[in-house]
Design a protein around this motif. Structure first.
Motif, mmCIF file in Angstrom:
data_model
loop_
_atom_site.group_PDB
_atom_site.id
_atom_site.type_symbol
_atom_site.label_atom_id
_atom_site.label_comp_id
_atom_site.label_asym_id
_atom_site.label_seq_id
_atom_site.Cartn_x
_atom_site.Cartn_y
_atom_site.Cartn_z
ATOM 1 N N ARG A 227 0.824 -1.215 0.000
ATOM 2 C CA ARG A 227 0.000 0.000 0.000
ATOM 3 C C ARG A 227 0.854 1.259 0.000
ATOM 4 N NH1 ARG A 227 -4.339 0.635 4.736
ATOM 5 N NH2 ARG A 227 -2.405 0.905 5.932
ATOM 6 N N ASN A 228 1.922 1.278 0.796
ATOM 7 C CA ASN A 228 2.769 2.466 0.860
ATOM 8 C C ASN A 228 3.505 2.707 -0.459
ATOM 9 O OD1 ASN A 228 2.188 3.194 3.560
ATOM 10 N ND2 ASN A 228 3.620 1.650 4.311
ATOM 11 N N LEU A 229 4.139 1.664 -0.970
ATOM 12 C CA LEU A 229 4.924 1.813 -2.193
ATOM 13 C C LEU A 229 4.044 2.106 -3.403
ATOM 14 C CD1 LEU A 229 7.586 -0.991 -1.666
ATOM 15 C CD2 LEU A 229 8.002 1.469 -1.693
ATOM 16 N N SER A 230 2.915 1.423 -3.518
ATOM 17 C CA SER A 230 2.047 1.643 -4.681
ATOM 18 C C SER A 230 1.484 3.060 -4.692
ATOM 19 C CB SER A 230 0.913 0.619 -4.716
ATOM 20 O OG SER A 230 0.085 0.729 -3.579
ATOM 21 N N SER A 231 1.213 3.640 -3.516
ATOM 22 C CA SER A 231 0.726 5.016 -3.474
ATOM 23 C C SER A 231 1.818 5.991 -3.884
ATOM 24 C CB SER A 231 0.207 5.354 -2.075
ATOM 25 O OG SER A 231 1.249 5.321 -1.115
ATOM 26 N N ILE A 232 3.072 5.694 -3.524
ATOM 27 C CA ILE A 232 4.191 6.536 -3.943
ATOM 28 C C ILE A 232 4.369 6.457 -5.460
ATOM 29 C CG2 ILE A 232 6.695 6.855 -3.791
ATOM 30 C CD1 ILE A 232 6.489 5.701 -0.917
ATOM 31 N N VAL A 233 4.270 5.240 -5.997
ATOM 32 C CA VAL A 233 4.386 5.038 -7.445
ATOM 33 C C VAL A 233 3.300 5.809 -8.187
ATOM 34 C CG1 VAL A 233 4.036 3.300 -9.256
ATOM 35 C CG2 VAL A 233 5.595 2.826 -7.353
ATOM 36 N N GLN A 234 2.071 5.717 -7.701
ATOM 37 C CA GLN A 234 0.951 6.408 -8.348
ATOM 38 C C GLN A 234 1.162 7.920 -8.334
ATOM 39 O OE1 GLN A 234 -2.919 6.776 -6.292
ATOM 40 N NE2 GLN A 234 -3.782 5.678 -8.052
ATOM 41 N N SER A 336 8.802 11.734 -2.292
ATOM 42 C CA SER A 336 8.571 10.380 -2.797
ATOM 43 C C SER A 336 9.828 9.529 -2.702
ATOM 44 C CB SER A 336 8.092 10.444 -4.252
ATOM 45 O OG SER A 336 6.898 11.181 -4.368
ATOM 46 N N LEU A 337 10.962 10.099 -3.097
ATOM 47 C CA LEU A 337 12.216 9.339 -3.078
ATOM 48 C C LEU A 337 12.655 9.003 -1.664
ATOM 49 C CD1 LEU A 337 14.082 11.298 -5.873
ATOM 50 C CD2 LEU A 337 13.425 8.895 -5.983
ATOM 51 N N SER A 338 12.521 9.959 -0.740
ATOM 52 C CA SER A 338 12.927 9.674 0.636
ATOM 53 C C SER A 338 11.987 8.667 1.289
ATOM 54 C CB SER A 338 12.972 10.961 1.455
ATOM 55 O OG SER A 338 11.698 11.554 1.573
ATOM 56 N N ALA A 339 10.704 8.680 0.902
ATOM 57 C CA ALA A 339 9.748 7.724 1.450
ATOM 58 C C ALA A 339 10.116 6.293 1.067
ATOM 59 C CB ALA A 339 8.334 8.049 0.963
ATOM 60 N N ILE A 340 10.643 6.111 -0.135
ATOM 61 C CA ILE A 340 11.062 4.771 -0.568
ATOM 62 C C ILE A 340 12.162 4.248 0.350
ATOM 63 C CG2 ILE A 340 12.313 3.529 -2.392
ATOM 64 C CD1 ILE A 340 10.713 5.223 -4.398
ATOM 65 N N GLY A 341 13.088 5.124 0.730
ATOM 66 C CA GLY A 341 14.187 4.715 1.597
ATOM 67 C C GLY A 341 13.729 4.213 2.951
ATOM 68 N N GLU A 342 12.550 4.646 3.393
ATOM 69 C CA GLU A 342 12.029 4.207 4.687
ATOM 70 C C GLU A 342 11.333 2.861 4.615
ATOM 71 O OE1 GLU A 342 9.517 7.205 6.306
ATOM 72 O OE2 GLU A 342 11.173 8.536 6.824
ATOM 73 N N VAL A 343 10.865 2.486 3.422
ATOM 74 C CA VAL A 343 10.012 1.300 3.287
ATOM 75 C C VAL A 343 10.818 0.047 2.967
ATOM 76 C CG1 VAL A 343 8.071 0.304 2.004
ATOM 77 C CG2 VAL A 343 8.063 2.732 2.586
ATOM 78 N N VAL A 344 11.913 0.193 2.181
ATOM 79 C CA VAL A 344 12.655 -0.984 1.721
ATOM 80 C C VAL A 344 14.057 -1.007 2.319
ATOM 81 C CG1 VAL A 344 11.352 -1.114 -0.436
ATOM 82 C CG2 VAL A 344 13.476 0.202 -0.360
ATOM 83 N N SER A 345 14.700 -2.157 2.215
ATOM 84 C CA SER A 345 16.046 -2.327 2.757
ATOM 85 C C SER A 345 17.091 -1.773 1.784
ATOM 86 C CB SER A 345 16.326 -3.810 2.998
ATOM 87 O OG SER A 345 16.441 -4.486 1.757
ATOM 88 N N ALA A 346 18.336 -1.728 2.241
ATOM 89 C CA ALA A 346 19.420 -1.178 1.427
ATOM 90 C C ALA A 346 19.603 -1.958 0.127
ATOM 91 C CB ALA A 346 20.723 -1.184 2.230
ATOM 92 N N LYS A 347 19.546 -3.295 0.186
ATOM 93 C CA LYS A 347 19.753 -4.110 -1.021
ATOM 94 C C LYS A 347 18.611 -3.954 -2.016
ATOM 95 C CE LYS A 347 23.025 -7.715 0.214
ATOM 96 N NZ LYS A 347 23.286 -9.165 0.302
ATOM 97 N N GLN A 348 17.417 -3.675 -1.508
ATOM 98 C CA GLN A 348 16.255 -3.529 -2.387
ATOM 99 C C GLN A 348 16.070 -2.097 -2.879
ATOM 100 O OE1 GLN A 348 13.455 -4.996 0.493
ATOM 101 N NE2 GLN A 348 13.323 -7.018 -0.447
#
Length: 388
Positions: A227-234, A336-348
């Motif tokens: 839900r978090n990532l898909s809303s950022i993508v949209q 949007s870019l900083s939000a991605i850093g909070e949701v996924v790990s470093a490798k992802q």
């Protein structure tokens, strides 16, 4: 060689100041390559190529948008396989032919090919600088880091857009404006080869601290399931759809309404420059307040400004409206870019940024397509009335 060991790796902007701000400068050059076309292309298409159709003119944005989107996706994957620095260097090599092709083109298909190269260059280089800065800062001030990154890129878009407009006005639309792009490409390549270090060691050390979530069909998960990532993508897709429309239509709109050239130049430059400067503020805000609220507010402001632009007297309000549009976009981009850093790990992170930017930058192409259709419909109606 990086000469970096896990013992001397530290995260943060201050701790990695030289590399961080070197990458800021490099991303400024990346943004400058987009500014090369931003203000002069309607005149270039008309005078050099003899093209007056808005649909054909906007095809260069479609080519740019789709090629950049696809390059973003693969940049995220290749960054982990080949290293961030190598990807950055390859991207700059692809930029070198672009201004040469544009200053020597005698066919619109050559222009389309140049913009495909430009899109791939942008996907590889901009994605690389985003991921490298996220690697360097870790979890410290991600929003500020992305704000500074996007500030540099989009400030350069505005500066170079204004610069090329003035050069074109004084010396002609070709070839002199494109020499600026050739100089930018050479400097960006040299900086990347000589001084930029690969940041993979920072990512690997962070990955040892924070484990990755195991997900099947990662693209589907990022795009639709989480839900978090898909809303950022949209949000990213809609944001660049708006920008693609403005990139194509705003110069034509100013031209059609006989706005004087100095006002037009300032309006076209003000939008990306406010967008750029604003991200210094909104990037830091995103570390302190609700990221979703900032993104939603920015998109609402964008929509309102675009609606007003369609009906307002642009002679009087073009610069002010461009500034408001830039501010709305500044609220969305680094957040949007900083939000991605909070949701996924470093490798992802690199792969996720690539997927996000795939969707986001495809918005350029769809925005240009919608703009072309809308302009054709409006023009058709006007012609129809003229015959009655």
């Amino acid at each position: 060689m990086n000469n970096v060991t896990s013992q001397n790796i530290r995260w943060g902007i201050r701790e990695n100041a030289f590399q961080f701000f070197l990458l800021v400068l490099v991303n400024g050059f990346v943004g400058g390559m987009v500014g090369l076309e931003r203000s002069i292309f309607p005149e270039y298409a008309s005078l050099v190529m003899g093209i007056s159709s808005s649909s054909i003119l906007l095809s260069f944005i479609v080519a740019f948008g789709f090629s950049k989107a696809i390059a973003n996706y693969y940049a995220g994957r290749w960054a982990n396989l080949w290293g961030r620095r190598q990807l950055l260097i390859v991207g700059w090599f692809l930029a070198l032919p672009v201004p040469i092709l544009l200053m020597t083109a005698h066919s619109w298909w050559v222009v389309i090919f140049a913009n495909i190269l430009l899109g791939v260059h942008q996907g590889l280089t901009w994605s690389s600088t985003v991921v490298m800065k996220l690697d360097l800062v870790g979890s410290k001030n991600r929003g500020l880091a992305m704000g500074i990154n996007e500030f540099a890129g989009y400030l350069a878009v505005g500066v170079v857009a204004y610069w090329t407009f003035q050069v074109a006005k004084d010396f002609g639309v070709t070839p002199y404006p494109f020499f600026i792009g050739l100089g930018i490409a050479v400097l960006g390549l040299l900086l990347s080869i000589i001084w930029v270090k690969d940041t993979t060691p920072w990512m690997e050390k962070e990955a040892n601290v924070v484990s990755s979530v195991k997900v099947r069909h990662f693209f589907i998960w990022v795009s639709f399931k989480d839900r978090n990532l898909s809303s950022i993508v949209q949000a990213g897709w809609v944001n660049n759809l708006n920008d693609g429309m403005m990139w194509g239509l705003l110069p034509m709109l100013l031209l059609e309404r006989d706005v004087d050239s100095d006002t037009s130049a300032m309006a076209l430059a003000t939008y990306p420059m406010v967008w750029g400067f604003g991200q210094l503020i909104t990037g830091k805000w995103s570390d302190l307040i609700s990221k979703k609220g900032l993104i939603a507010s920015g998109m609402a402001l964008q929509g309102a400004v675009i609606l007003v632009m369609a009906i307002a007297e642009l002679d009087s309000y073009a610069i002010a409206l461009s500034a408001l549009l830039g501010w709305g976009t500044a609220m969305v981009y680094p957040t949007s870019l900083s939000a991605i850093g909070e949701v996924v790990s470093a490798k992802q992170r690199a792969v996720t940024v690539g997927i996000f930017r795939l969707w986001r930058d495809s918005g350029y192409a769809f925005g240009a397509i919608i703009s072309g259709i809308a302009d054709s419909i409006v023009t058709g109606k006007q012609i129809g009335r003229a015959h009655v």
